[in-house]
Design an enzyme around this catalytic site. Structure first.
Site, mmCIF file in Angstrom:
data_model
loop_
_atom_site.group_PDB
_atom_site.id
_atom_site.type_symbol
_atom_site.label_atom_id
_atom_site.label_comp_id
_atom_site.label_asym_id
_atom_site.label_seq_id
_atom_site.Cartn_x
_atom_site.Cartn_y
_atom_site.Cartn_z
ATOM 1 N N HIS A 1 7.188 -26.219 10.551
ATOM 2 C CA HIS A 1 8.562 -26.664 10.273
ATOM 3 C C HIS A 1 8.899 -28.041 10.844
ATOM 4 O O HIS A 1 9.444 -28.899 10.167
ATOM 5 C CB HIS A 1 9.557 -25.656 10.845
ATOM 6 C CG HIS A 1 9.320 -24.254 10.387
ATOM 7 N ND1 HIS A 1 9.045 -23.944 9.085
ATOM 8 C CD2 HIS A 1 9.340 -23.064 11.055
ATOM 9 C CE1 HIS A 1 8.899 -22.631 8.968
ATOM 10 N NE2 HIS A 1 9.062 -22.083 10.148
ATOM 11 N N LYS B 1 16.548 -25.785 3.803
ATOM 12 C CA LYS B 1 17.800 -25.886 4.561
ATOM 13 C C LYS B 1 18.557 -27.131 4.127
ATOM 14 O O LYS B 1 17.969 -28.202 3.978
ATOM 15 C CB LYS B 1 17.507 -25.945 6.066
ATOM 16 C CG LYS B 1 16.951 -24.621 6.623
ATOM 17 C CD LYS B 1 16.744 -24.719 8.112
ATOM 18 C CE LYS B 1 15.967 -23.540 8.646
ATOM 19 N NZ LYS B 1 16.776 -22.448 9.141
ATOM 20 N N HIS C 1 10.250 -22.722 4.736
ATOM 21 C CA HIS C 1 11.664 -22.445 4.452
ATOM 22 C C HIS C 1 12.591 -23.499 5.068
ATOM 23 O O HIS C 1 13.731 -23.632 4.637
ATOM 24 C CB HIS C 1 12.053 -21.020 4.868
ATOM 25 C CG HIS C 1 12.301 -20.806 6.331
ATOM 26 N ND1 HIS C 1 11.308 -20.527 7.220
ATOM 27 C CD2 HIS C 1 13.439 -20.833 7.054
ATOM 28 C CE1 HIS C 1 11.826 -20.382 8.432
ATOM 29 N NE2 HIS C 1 13.117 -20.562 8.364
ATOM 30 N N ARG D 1 0.795 -1.227 0.000
ATOM 31 C CA ARG D 1 0.000 0.000 0.000
ATOM 32 C C ARG D 1 0.832 1.284 0.000
ATOM 33 O O ARG D 1 0.414 2.291 -0.537
ATOM 34 C CB ARG D 1 -0.923 0.009 1.222
ATOM 35 C CG ARG D 1 -2.204 -0.731 0.941
ATOM 36 C CD ARG D 1 -3.136 -0.625 2.077
ATOM 37 N NE ARG D 1 -2.450 -1.013 3.304
ATOM 38 C CZ ARG D 1 -3.061 -1.255 4.455
ATOM 39 N NH1 ARG D 1 -4.353 -1.125 4.542
ATOM 40 N NH2 ARG D 1 -2.389 -1.607 5.525
ATOM 41 N N GLU E 1 15.349 -21.491 20.099
ATOM 42 C CA GLU E 1 15.893 -20.188 19.713
ATOM 43 C C GLU E 1 16.268 -19.438 20.966
ATOM 44 O O GLU E 1 15.566 -19.536 21.985
ATOM 45 C CB GLU E 1 14.849 -19.388 18.942
ATOM 46 C CG GLU E 1 14.516 -19.969 17.595
ATOM 47 C CD GLU E 1 13.422 -19.174 16.895
ATOM 48 O OE1 GLU E 1 13.753 -18.245 16.151
ATOM 49 O OE2 GLU E 1 12.243 -19.471 17.129
HETATM 50 C C1 BG6 Z 1 9.553 -18.698 11.362
HETATM 51 C C2 BG6 Z 1 8.811 -18.464 12.646
HETATM 52 O O1 BG6 Z 1 8.758 -19.429 10.474
HETATM 53 O O2 BG6 Z 1 10.745 -19.415 11.646
HETATM 54 C C3 BG6 Z 1 9.670 -17.686 13.625
HETATM 55 O O3 BG6 Z 1 7.614 -17.734 12.377
HETATM 56 C C4 BG6 Z 1 10.999 -18.372 13.828
HETATM 57 O O4 BG6 Z 1 9.008 -17.514 14.874
HETATM 58 C C5 BG6 Z 1 11.646 -18.727 12.491
HETATM 59 O O5 BG6 Z 1 11.838 -17.500 14.550
HETATM 60 C C6 BG6 Z 1 12.849 -19.623 12.717
HETATM 61 O O6 BG6 Z 1 13.510 -19.830 11.512
HETATM 62 P P1 BG6 Z 1 15.027 -20.267 11.492
HETATM 63 O O7 BG6 Z 1 15.326 -20.472 10.055
HETATM 64 O O8 BG6 Z 1 15.802 -19.122 12.102
HETATM 65 O O9 BG6 Z 1 15.143 -21.486 12.321
#
Ligand code: BG6
Length: 527
Positions: free
Chosen positions: A266, A207, A203, A53, A241
């Protein structure tokens, strides 16, 4: 439906990113595309058209992205950026307004023509990317359909001999908030795009070490014969994390939580690659089929077992492992503490397949934990007898006191595979210790690390869905977590854990009930 084999090369197209001013675009997508371009991997005439936007021109858009590329690309080179920036264009539009889509359609055609990739009637090939707030997914897909932008959506997969343009769509997570909403989103997508043109992205599948799981299993003949309940006692999948939720708390995180944000997406994908039957071929159809079968075999816990099999936690205030001071999750701006959103979740999962009957899979993920660590631990059964029992008198020296063999697939931060074996400590007397046979990816293979999004974007331009998710997979994954997600007992039992720890005590109890413990490389509960 037959899946079309991937075309060899990524094809020229207009990549239309909805949510162009968002974080994902700035931190991940554009740096990944820039790196691909720098390495000569992008199709020659690929054009990126950012849509959001904010009123910005092409130049303004390029400026907003330069800093992100400097910071997040693997390597920043002024010349490479200048060349790449020419591919970037911007279109200001409110994607929630139908009227905006006619203008967008014309703009796609225009940038396609200027780049020399117009394919006649259908315009250029278009790869849409939904990187917007999830509540906009369905309105945008509907409007793409209503404005007749998917001219060949049902036809591209029949390899139209006239070679007319294709349209595909990449859909970010979160893919729904539960099974029902995921089914609705799948139906909406299915009204406009063929299943083969829908790319549900994760994603983690980009990896290296995640992709390596199947390679490890299926090309090393020593592993597959051992890969079953006969030899494996249990499997752990961890994504810890050290950072907190921070500013995202007020956005989608509160109300979503770790089970949806990390496990449903994931970690279940990682688990599927460990637990699925070996595919008959490395292609989208075979791999998706086996993952779907695995999720179908999920053994739903009886109501009595839901609470003992799951642990939720949220971090308290204090200094985390990364050294930063952050308030407790419940005190962050935008958080409703009564929702009891979990920043940590752990569950025990089981699959009723011939291969895995009776083998528990433990999955956990949390924020602000002892360290950043993403790994799979496959633990093998102990030997049937202890032949050293008489030779080793002290109980602490006995073989039962040692860790059994473990295969550790390290996804992040250091990529590699360690196989833990037991060996005799040199010297007189009998002492046995655990040692690691180590495959360090960087040392062994070198190469430039690249953002996980990069290979996935390229695959979508090649028409290869092998590393994407099928609609039945996503629905199957929701079925796996739904019982835990909707359990009042689990949510009410949420515990506060200290930042820099390995999560709440309940997580230890979940695994202990089965006679195992988490592999925590350092700190509380270390194995
Ligand atoms: C994202 C999540 O999909 O993946 C985040 O929404 C998370 O909360 C992230 O921090 C972690 O990705 P990676 O690649 O750093 O393990």
């Amino acid at each position: 439906m037959a899946i079309i084999p991937p075309t060899e090369r990524a094809e020229d197209c207009v990549l239309v990113i909805f949510g162009a001013s968002g974080d994902l675009t700035r931190r991940k997508l554009i740096p990944a595309l820039y790196d691909l371009d720098r390495l000569g991997r992008l199709p020659e005439k690929l054009v990126v058209l950012g849509v959001s936007r904010t009123e910005l021109g092409d130049d303004g858009f390029r400026e907003t992205l330069a800093e992100g590329v400097r910071k997040h690309a693997t390597r920043f080179e002024e010349d490479a950026w200048a060349a790449f920036a020419k591919r970037l264009h911007y279109h200001a539009a409110d994607a929630s307004q139908q009227g905006a889509f006619n203008g967008l359609r014309d703009r796609i055609r225009k940038v396609g023509k200027e780049a020399g990739i117009d394919r006649g009637e259908g315009g250029p090939n278009v790869l849409f990317y939904l990187s917007v707030a999830p509540n906009l997914y369905e309105p945008i897909v509907d409007r793409i359909g209503d404005s007749a932008m998917v001219t060949e959506g049902k036809r591209w997969c029949s390899l139209d001999p006239r070679g007319s343009a294709w349209q595909r769509i990449i859909v970010e997570k979160p893919f729904g908030t539960d099974l029902a909403s995921a089914e609705t989103l799948n139906r909406t997508l299915g009204r406009v795009f063929e299943e083969d043109a829908i790319y549900r992205i994760d994603h983690y599948l980009g990896k290296e070490l995640v992709q390596n799981i199947l390679v490890l299993r299926c090309v090393n003949s020593i592993f597959e014969p051992l890969w079953s309940r006969e030899h494996i006692s249990h499997v752990q999948v961890t994504a810890a994390e050290d950072i907190g939720v921070g500013k995202r708390a007020g956005g989608f995180y509160d109300g979503a939580g770790a089970l949806r944000d990390m496990i449903q997406s994931h970690l279940l994908q990682v688990l599927a690659l460990v637990a699925m039957e070996p595919p008959t071929a490395f292609d989208a159809e075979s791999i998706m089929r086996e993952k779907i079968e695995l999720f179908r075999a999920f053994r739903e816990p009886t109501p009595k077992l839901v609470a003992p099999n799951a642990a939720f936690g949220r971090y308290g205030a204090g200094v985390g492992a990364d050294g930063s001071d952050e308030p407790a999750y419940a005190d962050l701006e935008g958080v409703d503490p009564d929702q009891r959103t979990e920043t940590f979740a752990a569950t025990r999962l089981e699959f009723d397949t011939w291969r895995w009957a009776g083998v528990p899979f433990f999955v956990r993920s949390g924020k602000r934990m002892a360290q950043k660590l993403t790994e799979v631990v496959v633990e093998f059964k102990r030997p049937p007898i202890d032949v050293f029992r008489r030779a080793m008198q002290k109980a602490s020296d006995r073989v039962e006191a040692f860790n059994p063999n473990r295969l550790i697939i390290r996804i992040a931060p250091s990529e590699g595979v360690t196989f833990e074996v037991l060996g005799k400590v040199p010297g007189s007397g009998l002492q046995i210790a655990t040692a690691g046979l180590d495959l360090d990816y960087q040392k062994q293979f070198g190469g430039e690390p690249i953002e996980a999004y990069a290979p996935l974007l390229l695959d979508a331009m090649r028409g290869d869905r092998t590393l994407y998710k099928h609609r039945d997979e996503v629905e199957g994954m929701w079925r796996v977590v739904e019982g835990y997600l909707k359990s009042d007992e689990v949510r009410q039992g949420i515990q506060t854990y200290a930042p820099g720890s390995w999560g709440p005590d309940k997580a230890d109890e979940v695994i202990k009930r089965a006679g195992f413990r988490w592999r925590n490389p350092e700190g509380k509960g270390s194995a």
